[in-house]
Motif scaffolding. Structure first.
Motif, mmCIF file in Angstrom:
data_model
loop_
_atom_site.group_PDB
_atom_site.id
_atom_site.type_symbol
_atom_site.label_atom_id
_atom_site.label_comp_id
_atom_site.label_asym_id
_atom_site.label_seq_id
_atom_site.Cartn_x
_atom_site.Cartn_y
_atom_site.Cartn_z
ATOM 1 N N ILE A 169 0.857 -1.189 0.000
ATOM 2 C CA ILE A 169 0.000 0.000 0.000
ATOM 3 C C ILE A 169 0.891 1.236 0.000
ATOM 4 N N GLN A 170 0.774 2.036 -1.065
ATOM 5 C CA GLN A 170 1.601 3.236 -1.225
ATOM 6 C C GLN A 170 3.083 2.910 -1.063
ATOM 7 N N GLY A 171 3.497 1.795 -1.675
ATOM 8 C CA GLY A 171 4.893 1.391 -1.679
ATOM 9 C C GLY A 171 5.368 0.690 -0.425
ATOM 10 N N GLN A 172 4.518 0.562 0.568
ATOM 11 C CA GLN A 172 4.923 -0.091 1.822
ATOM 12 C C GLN A 172 4.300 -1.482 1.926
ATOM 13 N N GLU A 173 5.130 -2.483 2.258
ATOM 14 C CA GLU A 173 4.645 -3.845 2.426
ATOM 15 C C GLU A 173 4.122 -4.044 3.845
ATOM 16 N N ILE A 174 2.926 -4.612 3.936
ATOM 17 C CA ILE A 174 2.281 -4.847 5.234
ATOM 18 C C ILE A 174 1.875 -6.316 5.307
ATOM 19 N N GLU A 175 2.441 -7.038 6.271
ATOM 20 C CA GLU A 175 2.072 -8.443 6.450
ATOM 21 C C GLU A 175 0.701 -8.537 7.110
ATOM 22 N N SER A 176 -0.110 -9.462 6.604
ATOM 23 C CA SER A 176 -1.462 -9.641 7.110
ATOM 24 C C SER A 176 -1.740 -11.128 7.294
#
Length: 230
Positions: A169-176
């Motif tokens: 999201i917006q270049g940032q990786e977020i683990e879910s």
């Protein structure tokens, strides 16, 4: 996930046909004809075989019924489907063992898209049936991208890892993480966006029991307790 459970209902429909017009005095040929000629199998490209012995007839039982072919029910098509059910009781509509597989399942969804499931399997008996199927990674990415956009969380990319879904999201990786909460499937980011309900609709009487996330896709498992013939 909802579409997967939609196909699992197919197994219930297949089981239900054995309750129609099958009486203890029926022989293998009549049993096969009854099953092949009742909804949802009437007119479909399937073969049906039955094994009914003299002792089975006296007890009001059918030793085995086997169904094989390509089956379409409403919006669902199962390719190379095989189902075998052993020790069926005409009296209490129970069965001793069920084993089914399908090479591929395509579910047409209300929005005009379709979902393909691979390696569908179901097994168990009247007390408990366990069904499983795999949604390929590209299908999962598509489904999650659409669902996140609908809930107001547009993503640049989605990829699957071992037990994790990575959102960009917006270049940032977020683990879910995907989890099951009652009848819902939830996607919970480690930080950033709020928790998202991926699927909030259950199809009774099946219940989701496991989601196994890998880079290749998601394997889904569901359980049905107390199955009967119709």
């Amino acid at each position: 996930m909802r579409s997967f459970l939609g196909f699992v209902v197919l197994v219930v429909l297949l089981i239900s046909v054995f309750a129609f017009a099958v009486v203890p005095l029926a022989g293998p040929g009549l049993v096969s004809a009854v099953v092949r000629g009742t909804p949802p199998l009437r007119g479909q490209d399937v073969t049906v075989t039955a094994r009914v012995g003299p002792a089975d007839l006296l007890r009001g039982e059918i030793g085995r019924i086997e169904i094989a072919g390509n089956v379409r029910i409403d919006s669902t098509m199962a390719a190379e489907l095989t189902v075998s059910i052993d020790d069926l009781s005409v009296l209490d509509r129970s069965f001793g063992n069920l084993d089914g597989q399908a090479a591929a399942v395509v579910v047409n969804q209300p929005d005009g898209t379709s979902l393909e499931l691979q390696d569908f399997q179901v097994s168990g008996d009247s007390e408990s049936l366990i069904a499983s199927g795999e949604i390929a990674a590209d299908e999962v990415v598509r489904l999650l991208t659409v669902r996140l956009a609908v809930t107001g969380v547009p993503v640049d990319a989605v990829r699957l890892g071992s037990d994790v879904v990575v959102l960009t999201i917006q270049g940032q990786e977020i683990e879910s993480r995907l989890s099951i909460a009652g009848d819902s499937v939830l996607l919970t980011p480690a930080n950033g966006p709020p928790q998202v309900v991926v699927s909030g609709t259950a199809i009774d009487p099946w219940r989701l029991i496991a989601l196994d996330v890998t880079p290749a896709g998601i394997t889904v498992q569901a359980r049905l307790t107390g199955a009967r013939l119709g």
